[in-house]
Design a protein around this motif. Structure first.
Motif, PDB file in Angstrom:
ATOM      1  N   ILE A   1       0.844  -1.209   0.000  1.00  0.00           N
ATOM      2  CA  ILE A   1       0.000   0.000   0.000  1.00  0.00           C
ATOM      3  C   ILE A   1       0.871   1.247   0.000  1.00  0.00           C
ATOM      4  O   ILE A   1       0.643   2.195  -0.771  1.00  0.00           O
ATOM      5  CB  ILE A   1      -0.951   0.004   1.212  1.00  0.00           C
ATOM      6  N   ALA A   2       1.908   1.259   0.857  1.00  0.00           N
ATOM      7  CA  ALA A   2       2.812   2.413   0.924  1.00  0.00           C
ATOM      8  C   ALA A   2       3.572   2.584  -0.390  1.00  0.00           C
ATOM      9  O   ALA A   2       3.776   3.707  -0.864  1.00  0.00           O
ATOM     10  CB  ALA A   2       3.795   2.233   2.081  1.00  0.00           C
ATOM     11  N   SER A   3       3.975   1.470  -1.001  1.00  0.00           N
ATOM     12  CA  SER A   3       4.710   1.517  -2.270  1.00  0.00           C
ATOM     13  C   SER A   3       3.856   2.117  -3.376  1.00  0.00           C
ATOM     14  O   SER A   3       4.302   3.032  -4.086  1.00  0.00           O
ATOM     15  CB  SER A   3       5.156   0.097  -2.655  1.00  0.00           C
ATOM     16  N   VAL A   4       2.650   1.609  -3.524  1.00  0.00           N
ATOM     17  CA  VAL A   4       1.756   2.091  -4.578  1.00  0.00           C
ATOM     18  C   VAL A   4       1.417   3.563  -4.357  1.00  0.00           C
ATOM     19  O   VAL A   4       1.469   4.383  -5.290  1.00  0.00           O
ATOM     20  CB  VAL A   4       0.472   1.238  -4.611  1.00  0.00           C
ATOM     21  N   THR A   5       1.079   3.917  -3.116  1.00  0.00           N
ATOM     22  CA  THR A   5       0.680   5.296  -2.799  1.00  0.00           C
ATOM     23  C   THR A   5       1.817   6.275  -3.036  1.00  0.00           C
ATOM     24  O   THR A   5       1.646   7.309  -3.704  1.00  0.00           O
ATOM     25  CB  THR A   5       0.212   5.394  -1.334  1.00  0.00           C
TER      26      THR A   5
ATOM     27  N   ALA B   1      10.663   6.122  -5.103  1.00  0.00           N
ATOM     28  CA  ALA B   1       9.714   6.313  -4.003  1.00  0.00           C
ATOM     29  C   ALA B   1       8.938   5.036  -3.701  1.00  0.00           C
ATOM     30  O   ALA B   1       8.654   4.726  -2.540  1.00  0.00           O
ATOM     31  CB  ALA B   1       8.745   7.449  -4.345  1.00  0.00           C
ATOM     32  N   ALA B   2       8.613   4.268  -4.748  1.00  0.00           N
ATOM     33  CA  ALA B   2       7.883   3.009  -4.559  1.00  0.00           C
ATOM     34  C   ALA B   2       8.717   2.001  -3.774  1.00  0.00           C
ATOM     35  O   ALA B   2       8.203   1.288  -2.897  1.00  0.00           O
ATOM     36  CB  ALA B   2       7.487   2.428  -5.920  1.00  0.00           C
ATOM     37  N   PHE B   3      10.014   1.919  -4.072  1.00  0.00           N
ATOM     38  CA  PHE B   3      10.898   1.025  -3.312  1.00  0.00           C
ATOM     39  C   PHE B   3      11.000   1.469  -1.851  1.00  0.00           C
ATOM     40  O   PHE B   3      10.954   0.658  -0.927  1.00  0.00           O
ATOM     41  CB  PHE B   3      12.293   0.987  -3.943  1.00  0.00           C
ATOM     42  N   ILE B   4      11.129   2.786  -1.642  1.00  0.00           N
ATOM     43  CA  ILE B   4      11.194   3.312  -0.271  1.00  0.00           C
ATOM     44  C   ILE B   4       9.903   2.992   0.479  1.00  0.00           C
ATOM     45  O   ILE B   4       9.922   2.584   1.643  1.00  0.00           O
ATOM     46  CB  ILE B   4      11.448   4.837  -0.300  1.00  0.00           C
ATOM     47  N   GLY B   5       8.775   3.184  -0.200  1.00  0.00           N
ATOM     48  CA  GLY B   5       7.489   2.886   0.429  1.00  0.00           C
ATOM     49  C   GLY B   5       7.361   1.423   0.809  1.00  0.00           C
ATOM     50  O   GLY B   5       6.872   1.094   1.893  1.00  0.00           O
ATOM     51  N   MET B   6       7.808   0.515  -0.068  1.00  0.00           N
ATOM     52  CA  MET B   6       7.738  -0.916   0.233  1.00  0.00           C
ATOM     53  C   MET B   6       8.613  -1.272   1.438  1.00  0.00           C
ATOM     54  O   MET B   6       8.176  -1.998   2.342  1.00  0.00           O
ATOM     55  CB  MET B   6       8.166  -1.722  -0.993  1.00  0.00           C
ATOM     56  N   LEU B   7       9.835  -0.765   1.470  1.00  0.00           N
ATOM     57  CA  LEU B   7      10.749  -1.072   2.574  1.00  0.00           C
ATOM     58  C   LEU B   7      10.236  -0.500   3.888  1.00  0.00           C
ATOM     59  O   LEU B   7      10.181  -1.200   4.910  1.00  0.00           O
ATOM     60  CB  LEU B   7      12.146  -0.533   2.253  1.00  0.00           C
ATOM     61  N   ALA B   8       9.860   0.791   3.854  1.00  0.00           N
ATOM     62  CA  ALA B   8       9.387   1.428   5.077  1.00  0.00           C
ATOM     63  C   ALA B   8       8.057   0.843   5.545  1.00  0.00           C
ATOM     64  O   ALA B   8       7.866   0.554   6.726  1.00  0.00           O
ATOM     65  CB  ALA B   8       9.250   2.936   4.851  1.00  0.00           C
ATOM     66  N   GLY B   9       7.138   0.656   4.609  1.00  0.00           N
ATOM     67  CA  GLY B   9       5.823   0.137   4.972  1.00  0.00           C
ATOM     68  C   GLY B   9       5.863  -1.282   5.494  1.00  0.00           C
ATOM     69  O   GLY B   9       5.015  -1.678   6.310  1.00  0.00           O
ATOM     70  N   SER B  10       6.840  -2.068   5.033  1.00  0.00           N
ATOM     71  CA  SER B  10       6.951  -3.458   5.502  1.00  0.00           C
ATOM     72  C   SER B  10       7.741  -3.575   6.791  1.00  0.00           C
ATOM     73  O   SER B  10       7.379  -4.331   7.697  1.00  0.00           O
ATOM     74  CB  SER B  10       7.612  -4.325   4.416  1.00  0.00           C
ATOM     75  N   LEU B  11       8.832  -2.809   6.913  1.00  0.00           N
ATOM     76  CA  LEU B  11       9.753  -2.985   8.042  1.00  0.00           C
ATOM     77  C   LEU B  11       9.335  -2.196   9.288  1.00  0.00           C
ATOM     78  O   LEU B  11       9.508  -2.690  10.410  1.00  0.00           O
ATOM     79  CB  LEU B  11      11.165  -2.586   7.628  1.00  0.00           C
ATOM     80  N   LEU B  12       8.811  -0.984   9.105  1.00  0.00           N
ATOM     81  CA  LEU B  12       8.481  -0.167  10.279  1.00  0.00           C
ATOM     82  C   LEU B  12       7.435  -0.817  11.186  1.00  0.00           C
ATOM     83  O   LEU B  12       7.625  -0.872  12.412  1.00  0.00           O
ATOM     84  CB  LEU B  12       8.016   1.232   9.842  1.00  0.00           C
ATOM     85  N   PRO B  13       6.307  -1.331  10.643  1.00  0.00           N
ATOM     86  CA  PRO B  13       5.350  -2.005  11.539  1.00  0.00           C
ATOM     87  C   PRO B  13       5.959  -3.228  12.233  1.00  0.00           C
ATOM     88  O   PRO B  13       5.656  -3.494  13.397  1.00  0.00           O
ATOM     89  CB  PRO B  13       4.220  -2.424  10.580  1.00  0.00           C
ATOM     90  N   GLN B  14       6.827  -3.956  11.514  1.00  0.00           N
ATOM     91  CA  GLN B  14       7.480  -5.107  12.132  1.00  0.00           C
ATOM     92  C   GLN B  14       8.422  -4.665  13.242  1.00  0.00           C
ATOM     93  O   GLN B  14       8.502  -5.303  14.307  1.00  0.00           O
ATOM     94  CB  GLN B  14       8.255  -5.896  11.064  1.00  0.00           C
ATOM     95  N   PHE B  15       9.144  -3.550  13.005  1.00  0.00           N
ATOM     96  CA  PHE B  15      10.054  -3.021  14.021  1.00  0.00           C
ATOM     97  C   PHE B  15       9.282  -2.554  15.256  1.00  0.00           C
ATOM     98  O   PHE B  15       9.660  -2.845  16.393  1.00  0.00           O
ATOM     99  CB  PHE B  15      10.863  -1.859  13.430  1.00  0.00           C
TER     100      PHE B  15
END
Length: 484
Positions: free
Chosen positions: A421-425, A454-468
């Motif tokens: 979702i973060a990647s697409v947005t 930006a899409a790569f950043i969104g995927m990394l941040a959106g996936s890792l931050l909630p897990q962190f």
């Protein structure tokens, strides 16, 4: 004679579509030919789909104007896309045994991403199909010496393709692609030899191209030129990967190995054979001189047809228009079928989940008719836009919106729905921000490359931050438990 043979050729493809239609029983038969095609047909249908109007009329004229540097997007980016699909994506996607690329997004991320990415993919086909319809209108106008207008030619051409696709589905597309590729390769090769003879030999054609510095591929060594060169190359190289027409060719193969080899060989063949129409147009410049350069600058889509019609005998004209119609029809048929399949499987079935297979098959056929009507109207409205521009701009939305969730979903186990979702947005929003109607950022940096980053950043941040955050939360609870 020329018009008669063209009409007979069109009627032949219609007959083939009707024959293929008798073998269509299920949506799988209609959409992916029942996963039964051998290697040679996977190669031919992949090659024929990519080798469209822009390859015959758009790419050569841009080559004459700016050299290899100006065509990094197509054929180099487009052909490399198919090679990448064969090496990294085909086998993995084939083993999932899904009907559409949108099914992958649903299986990996859920229905929301499925619908959004499917909409992006469907929209990306507008420009590509419109380019083929525009070319059909131009061809029929030239064939009739202006008696048929380009608009009427678009309508006639669309109907000619629409009938056999609606009746025969992907099986009809695969068989007509097989025949049309043979016509295309033989016709273009013979014309290239004849054009070289007209120009006084291939050495004179190559010498002209060298003197004009047309073989220069790399951009000037400045930051702006380099990033725009990279952005252009990546648009079709990566933006074409999450496309239903490619996925259909992968899934139509009889096994995973055939899918992978077919895509890679088709991509390499496309890059190599794209030089043939470039050579023919370069020969036209040697033969026609300043007239050819004027056409290349003012109305480049007519350069190659004008060269053939004014400098070559009837048999060469027959071969040329047979090859040109083969290129256009093979691409337009595939690009009409692909978005319609995605619409039914990934959007309509979410609205009507209880559809039977028979109802879905009927919906696919009606969707093709509706999409053809929309694209025809779009092509008529966009008259004046070049074929190359219509195609090259089509893939930016899938590059920034659908590529990252696909590649990360296949190769990164920690990719999550929140990350998608973060990647697409973020990818779409950044890309839109670079539109010239909104800011001037696009003058200094390519918007599609900014959107991809930006899409790569969104995927990394959106996936890792909630897990962190979850891990920190669990860790704090554990510490509190020990303290208690």
């Amino acid at each position: 004679m020329l018009i008669t043979l063209v009409i007979l050729y069109l009627l032949g493809t219609l007959a083939l579509g009707v024959w293929a239609g008798t073998r269509i029983k299920t949506t799988s038969d209609f959409a992916i030919a029942g996963r039964s095609l051998p290697l040679v047909m996977v190669i031919t249908t992949t090659f024929a789909t990519w080798f469209g109007a822009e390859t015959v009329m758009g790419v050569p004229a841009r080559f004459i104007q700016g050299g290899l540097h100006d065509i990094v997007e197509d054929p180099f980016g487009a052909g490399t896309c198919l090679i990448l699909v064969g090496v990294f994506f085909a086998a993995r996607l084939y083993k999932l045994n899904l009907l559409t690329i949108g099914d992958f997004y649903r299986q990996r991320y859920g229905k929301g991403i499925e619908v959004f990415c499917s909409v992006a993919i469907i929209l990306s086909y507008l420009g590509w199909v419109a380019a083929q319809i525009t070319a059909l209108g131009l061809v029929f106008s030239i064939l009739t010496d202006g008696a048929m207008s380009e608009t009427l030619g678009m309508i006639v051409g669309t109907l000619a393709v629409l009938i056999y696709v609606v009746i025969g589905g992907f099986l009809a597309v695969a068989w007509t692609d097989f025949i049309q590729m043979i016509v295309l390769v033989v016709g273009m090769s013979v014309i290239a030899f004849f054009a070289a003879d007209l120009a006084g030999g291939s050495d004179k054609v190559i010498a002209m191209a060298s003197s004009q510095d047309l073989f220069r591929f790399l951009p000037p060594p400045t930051f702006k030129d380099i990033v725009f060169f990279i952005g252009a190359g990546l648009t079709m190289m990566l933006g074409s990967i999450p496309q239903q027409d490619i996925y259909q060719r992968v899934m139509s193969a009889r096994d995973a190995g055939t899918a992978a080899r077919g895509a890679s060989i088709g991509g390499a063949a496309y890059i190599l054979f794209a030089f043939v129409p470039m050579f023919i147009v370069a020969s036209a410049v040697v033969v026609m001189g300043e007239q050819a350069m004027t056409l290349a600058k003012d109305d480049y889509q007519r350069l190659l047809p004008t060269f053939v019609m004014t400098k070559m005998p009837l048999v060469m004209q027959i071969l040329f228009f047979g090859a040109l119609l083969s290129a256009i029809k093979s691409t337009s048929s595939a690009t009409l079928l692909a978005p319609s399949t995605s619409f039914v499987e990934n959007i309509l079935k979410n609205l009507r989940p209880r559809m039977s297979d028979r109802e879905a098959l009927l919906a696919m056929r009606w969707s093709i008719v509706a999409f053809a009507a929309i694209v025809l109207a779009y092509a008529i409205a966009m008259k004046g836009t070049t074929i190359y521009e219509l195609v090259s701009e089509a893939y930016q939305v899938t590059l920034v919106g659908a590529f990252v969730p696909l590649v990360m979903g296949l190769y990164w186990k920690r990719a999550t729905t929140q990350g998608a979702i973060a990647s697409v947005t973020l990818g779409i929003a950044t890309w839109v921000l670079f539109f010239p109607q909104i800011t001037t950022l696009g003058e200094h940096f390519p918007g599609q490359l900014a959107g991809l980053i930006a899409a790569f950043i969104g995927m990394l941040a959106g996936s890792l931050l909630p897990q962190f955050v979850r891990q920190r939360h669990d860790s704090d609870h554990h510490v509190k438990g020990l303290n208690a």
